[in-house]
Design an enzyme around this catalytic site. Structure first.
Site, PDB file in Angstrom:
ATOM      1  N   GLY A   1     -11.756   4.161   3.555  1.00 22.92           N
ATOM      2  CA  GLY A   1     -13.058   3.535   3.794  1.00 22.92           C
ATOM      3  C   GLY A   1     -13.596   3.761   5.201  1.00 22.92           C
ATOM      4  O   GLY A   1     -14.808   3.781   5.412  1.00 22.92           O
ATOM      5  N   SER A   2     -12.709   3.957   6.189  1.00 25.53           N
ATOM      6  CA  SER A   2     -13.147   4.062   7.599  1.00 25.53           C
ATOM      7  C   SER A   2     -14.191   5.146   7.822  1.00 25.53           C
ATOM      8  O   SER A   2     -13.998   6.288   7.394  1.00 25.53           O
ATOM      9  CB  SER A   2     -11.950   4.381   8.500  1.00 25.53           C
ATOM     10  OG  SER A   2     -11.081   3.299   8.536  1.00 25.53           O
TER      11      SER A   2
ATOM     12  N   HIS B   1      -8.469   9.943   4.657  1.00 23.54           N
ATOM     13  CA  HIS B   1      -7.705   8.923   5.385  1.00 23.54           C
ATOM     14  C   HIS B   1      -7.942   9.163   6.866  1.00 23.54           C
ATOM     15  O   HIS B   1      -7.684  10.268   7.362  1.00 23.54           O
ATOM     16  CB  HIS B   1      -6.209   9.055   5.076  1.00 23.54           C
ATOM     17  CG  HIS B   1      -5.798   8.391   3.801  1.00 23.54           C
ATOM     18  ND1 HIS B   1      -5.037   9.020   2.841  1.00 23.54           N
ATOM     19  CD2 HIS B   1      -6.032   7.137   3.331  1.00 23.54           C
ATOM     20  CE1 HIS B   1      -4.821   8.169   1.842  1.00 23.54           C
ATOM     21  NE2 HIS B   1      -5.414   7.033   2.111  1.00 23.54           N
ATOM     22  N   GLY B   2      -8.444   8.169   7.584  1.00 23.70           N
ATOM     23  CA  GLY B   2      -8.753   8.358   9.002  1.00 23.70           C
ATOM     24  C   GLY B   2     -10.242   8.574   9.188  1.00 23.70           C
ATOM     25  O   GLY B   2     -11.037   8.319   8.282  1.00 23.70           O
TER      26      GLY B   2
ATOM     27  N   ASN C   1     -10.331   0.289   0.633  1.00 23.99           N
ATOM     28  CA  ASN C   1      -9.309   0.177   1.677  1.00 23.99           C
ATOM     29  C   ASN C   1      -9.870   0.611   3.027  1.00 23.99           C
ATOM     30  O   ASN C   1     -10.475   1.689   3.134  1.00 23.99           O
ATOM     31  CB  ASN C   1      -8.154   1.134   1.380  1.00 23.99           C
ATOM     32  CG  ASN C   1      -7.362   0.765   0.156  1.00 23.99           C
ATOM     33  OD1 ASN C   1      -7.757  -0.109  -0.601  1.00 23.99           O
ATOM     34  ND2 ASN C   1      -6.245   1.437  -0.047  1.00 23.99           N
TER      35      ASN C   1
ATOM     36  N   ASP D   1       0.846  -1.199   0.000  1.00 25.70           N
ATOM     37  CA  ASP D   1       0.000   0.000   0.000  1.00 25.70           C
ATOM     38  C   ASP D   1       0.883   1.253   0.000  1.00 25.70           C
ATOM     39  O   ASP D   1       1.987   1.250   0.563  1.00 25.70           O
ATOM     40  CB  ASP D   1      -0.870  -0.049   1.277  1.00 25.70           C
ATOM     41  CG  ASP D   1      -2.054   0.904   1.222  1.00 25.70           C
ATOM     42  OD1 ASP D   1      -2.495   1.257   0.119  1.00 25.70           O
ATOM     43  OD2 ASP D   1      -2.553   1.281   2.307  1.00 25.70           O
ATOM     44  N   HIS D   2       0.392   2.331  -0.606  1.00 20.48           N
ATOM     45  CA  HIS D   2       1.031   3.667  -0.580  1.00 20.48           C
ATOM     46  C   HIS D   2       2.555   3.649  -0.532  1.00 20.48           C
ATOM     47  O   HIS D   2       3.159   3.754   0.547  1.00 20.48           O
ATOM     48  CB  HIS D   2       0.573   4.453   0.653  1.00 20.48           C
ATOM     49  CG  HIS D   2      -0.818   4.980   0.518  1.00 20.48           C
ATOM     50  ND1 HIS D   2      -1.168   5.965  -0.360  1.00 20.48           N
ATOM     51  CD2 HIS D   2      -1.952   4.643   1.172  1.00 20.48           C
ATOM     52  CE1 HIS D   2      -2.454   6.224  -0.257  1.00 20.48           C
ATOM     53  NE2 HIS D   2      -2.964   5.433   0.658  1.00 20.48           N
TER      54      HIS D   2
HETATM   55  P1  13P Z   1      -8.717   4.609   6.418  1.00 21.40           P
HETATM   56  O1  13P Z   1      -7.670   4.535   7.469  1.00 21.40           O
HETATM   57  O2  13P Z   1      -9.408   5.923   6.380  1.00 21.40           O
HETATM   58  O3  13P Z   1      -9.650   3.471   6.444  1.00 21.40           O
HETATM   59  O4  13P Z   1      -7.944   4.530   5.001  1.00 21.40           O
HETATM   60  C1  13P Z   1      -7.286   3.349   4.657  1.00 21.40           C
HETATM   61  C2  13P Z   1      -6.568   3.481   3.374  1.00 21.40           C
HETATM   62  O5  13P Z   1      -6.951   4.212   2.500  1.00 21.40           O
HETATM   63  C3  13P Z   1      -5.385   2.628   3.181  1.00 21.40           C
HETATM   64  O6  13P Z   1      -4.642   2.991   2.068  1.00 21.40           O
END
Ligand code: 13P
Length: 279
Positions: free
Chosen positions: A210-211, A180-181, A230, A81-82
């Site tokens: 997604g969180s 993100h977060g 994600n 990832d990233h």
């Molecule tokens: P969250 O932490 O907001 O779920 O994002 C996860 C993400 O995008 C991982 O690359």
């Protein structure tokens, strides 16, 4: 068993479903993700962020996944990832990752495109799939990925189509209002922009952040071309809260706590795998 990211996403895209991609960084998280795949009978992406290289090396991550995935009939893809460091990506390819995300989203369009095309040439020659990102996400609360300076830039549909056709990338991460977060206020997910991107690109799209996103919005994203979602922060928050709650009243052996943590990860990941599959 280890599987091809490209095939996994194309299959999900063709039937308007999505594969869950969950971040992991220790035995408990990987065990929970793979057990969730077994429990649901559905494929999963075990996403190891370049961010977590302090927790373990790429080689250890690949060996652990290979070993735990061997015992399952479900399709497990180990994803990086990233990552914006080409040397780390090359090492992940060599270590046996099934897919890598080159994140050039902070670069000018042509530079991001050139680097992504270069990564695709190398990774594809080794049978490894590539995800890239166009546009950028803001950071919410408790984010492990983003920083307070991250600015939200929505993905431009025409640029997305040009980017995918000139790079040959397998999946494109887009920015349509997720963060993100955890969200600081009510999320404004731009399904209108996503529809335009999907109509222009016509290949698998990825939703980061997604969180905390309302489930009906996630389902609407899946109906409009998102094939991989994600989730990171929410899973960590869940496992940490459950651990804190247990430790208020008990002082278990560390091995027992570890088993419980893997079980909590399995619970929440199973929920999302089923939701995203849209079966
Ligand atoms: P969250 O932490 O907001 O779920 O994002 C996860 C993400 O995008 C991982 O690359």
């Amino acid at each position: 068993m280890y599987t091809d990211f490209n095939a996994m996403l194309k299959e999900a895209y063709s039937r308007s479903g999505a594969v869950g991609s969950f971040n992991w960084y220790n035995y408990e998280t990987l065990r929970g993700i793979i057990d969730a795949s077994n429990e649901t009978g559905l494929p999963v992406i075990a996403s190891f962020g370049a961010k977590y290289l302090k927790n373990m090396s790429l080689e250890t991550a690949a060996a652990m996944t290979r070993s735990l995935a061997e015992g399952t009939r479900q399709s497990i893809c180990l994803h990086l990832d990233h990552c914006s460091d080409k040397a780390v990506i090359a090492r992940a390819v060599r270590a046996g990752f099934g897919s890598v995300m080159y994140d050039g989203s902070s670069l000018p369009f042509e530079e991001n495109l050139r680097n992504t095309a270069e990564i695709c040439a190398i990774a594809h020659a080794c049978g490894v799939s590539v995800e890239a990102e166009l546009g950028s996400l803001a950071a919410g609360e408790h984010s492990h990925e983003g920083s307070a300076d991250d600015r939200e830039v929505y993905t431009d549909p025409a640029m997305a189509a040009e980017f995918v056709s000139r790079t040959g990338v397998d999946a494109l991460a887009v920015s349509i209002g997720t963060v993100h977060g955890l969200y600081k206020s009510t999320p404004n997910i731009r399904i209108d922009i996503l529809k335009e991107i999907n109509a222009a690109v016509r290949s698998p799209l990825v939703l980061h952040g997604g969180s905390g996103t309302p489930e009906e919005k996630l389902l609407s994203c899946i109906q409009n071309g998102i094939s991989k979602i994600n989730v990171n922060t929410e899973i960590s928050e869940y496992a940490v809260s459950r651990s804190a709650e247990l430790l208020k009243n008990e002082r278990p052996h560390f091995s027992v706590l570890s088993l419980k943590q893997a079980e909590w990860i399995k619970e929440i990941v199973s929920h999302y795998i089923r939701l995203f599959a849209c079966l």
